[in-house]
Write a protein that holds these residues in place. Structure first.
Motif, mmCIF file in Angstrom:
data_model
loop_
_atom_site.group_PDB
_atom_site.id
_atom_site.type_symbol
_atom_site.label_atom_id
_atom_site.label_comp_id
_atom_site.label_asym_id
_atom_site.label_seq_id
_atom_site.Cartn_x
_atom_site.Cartn_y
_atom_site.Cartn_z
ATOM 1 N N ALA A 140 0.827 -1.210 0.000
ATOM 2 C CA ALA A 140 0.000 0.000 0.000
ATOM 3 C C ALA A 140 0.860 1.257 0.000
ATOM 4 O O ALA A 140 0.521 2.249 -0.651
ATOM 5 C CB ALA A 140 -0.934 -0.003 1.210
ATOM 6 N N ILE A 141 1.978 1.201 0.692
ATOM 7 C CA ILE A 141 2.884 2.361 0.716
ATOM 8 C C ILE A 141 3.568 2.512 -0.643
ATOM 9 O O ILE A 141 3.604 3.615 -1.206
ATOM 10 C CB ILE A 141 3.911 2.219 1.853
ATOM 11 C CG1 ILE A 141 3.192 2.352 3.201
ATOM 12 C CG2 ILE A 141 5.019 3.256 1.715
ATOM 13 C CD1 ILE A 141 4.024 1.955 4.397
ATOM 14 N N VAL A 142 4.079 1.424 -1.180
ATOM 15 C CA VAL A 142 4.748 1.469 -2.489
ATOM 16 C C VAL A 142 3.769 1.912 -3.576
ATOM 17 O O VAL A 142 4.119 2.708 -4.448
ATOM 18 C CB VAL A 142 5.359 0.090 -2.835
ATOM 19 C CG1 VAL A 142 5.818 0.036 -4.282
ATOM 20 C CG2 VAL A 142 6.521 -0.213 -1.904
ATOM 21 N N GLY A 143 2.542 1.414 -3.512
ATOM 22 C CA GLY A 143 1.530 1.781 -4.503
ATOM 23 C C GLY A 143 0.877 3.121 -4.244
ATOM 24 O O GLY A 143 -0.037 3.526 -4.946
ATOM 25 N N LYS A 144 1.333 3.794 -3.208
ATOM 26 C CA LYS A 144 0.862 5.134 -2.839
ATOM 27 C C LYS A 144 -0.603 5.172 -2.417
ATOM 28 O O LYS A 144 -1.252 6.209 -2.481
ATOM 29 C CB LYS A 144 1.146 6.127 -3.948
ATOM 30 C CG LYS A 144 2.630 6.240 -4.212
ATOM 31 C CD LYS A 144 2.971 7.293 -5.224
ATOM 32 C CE LYS A 144 4.477 7.305 -5.308
ATOM 33 N NZ LYS A 144 5.042 7.757 -6.479
ATOM 34 N N ALA A 145 -1.128 4.040 -1.959
ATOM 35 C CA ALA A 145 -2.482 4.021 -1.405
ATOM 36 C C ALA A 145 -2.475 4.645 -0.004
ATOM 37 O O ALA A 145 -3.512 5.073 0.492
ATOM 38 C CB ALA A 145 -3.017 2.593 -1.334
ATOM 39 N N ILE A 146 -1.298 4.685 0.604
ATOM 40 C CA ILE A 146 -1.109 5.340 1.900
ATOM 41 C C ILE A 146 -0.190 6.529 1.658
ATOM 42 O O ILE A 146 0.861 6.389 1.025
ATOM 43 C CB ILE A 146 -0.480 4.371 2.928
ATOM 44 C CG1 ILE A 146 -1.467 3.248 3.251
ATOM 45 C CG2 ILE A 146 -0.055 5.107 4.192
ATOM 46 C CD1 ILE A 146 -0.924 2.193 4.184
ATOM 47 N N ALA A 147 -0.587 7.673 2.172
ATOM 48 C CA ALA A 147 0.213 8.887 1.993
ATOM 49 C C ALA A 147 1.619 8.673 2.541
ATOM 50 O O ALA A 147 1.795 8.138 3.630
ATOM 51 C CB ALA A 147 -0.454 10.065 2.702
#
Length: 107
Positions: free
Chosen positions: A73-80
């Motif tokens: 999610a972090i790598v895919g930018k789903a999390i700021a």
């Protein structure tokens, strides 16, 4: 939680840790719905039946998947990105707390 003939142990959790524990439980129940009464998140506590297969399921199906999903999610930018360092820190602390508790129970 049905406390028939099995021992249950509980781990006190912070608000963020409760969210992590609930996600882990959900991941486990997707694969093993029969463990519903063996892993309970309530009243600021994670309660797990003290049985090897339940501990193993929580570690392998729950915690390991949470780590993978959060990183993706972090790598895919789903999390700021500004939230990532704190979430990763909290996740590492949660993981350490759970691993210590479960390994301590495994003897």
């Amino acid at each position: 939680m049905a406390e028939d003939d099995r021992t249950v142990f509980s781990i006190s959790l912070s608000a963020q840790e409760l969210e992590f524990a609930a996600a882990c439980r959900d991941f486990v129940l997707q694969e093993k719905p029969e463990l519903r009464s063996s892993i309970v998140v309530a009243d600021n506590m994670l309660s797990i039946a003290d049985q090897p297969h339940v501990r193993q399921a929580f570690m392998e199906l729950g915690l390991a998947r949470l780590v993978r999903v959060l990183r993706l999610a972090i790598v895919g930018k789903a999390i700021a990105i500004r939230r990532a360092p704190r979430l990763l820190f909290d996740l590492a602390r949660f993981r350490t707390k759970i691993v210590r508790a479960l390994r301590g129970r495994a003897g």
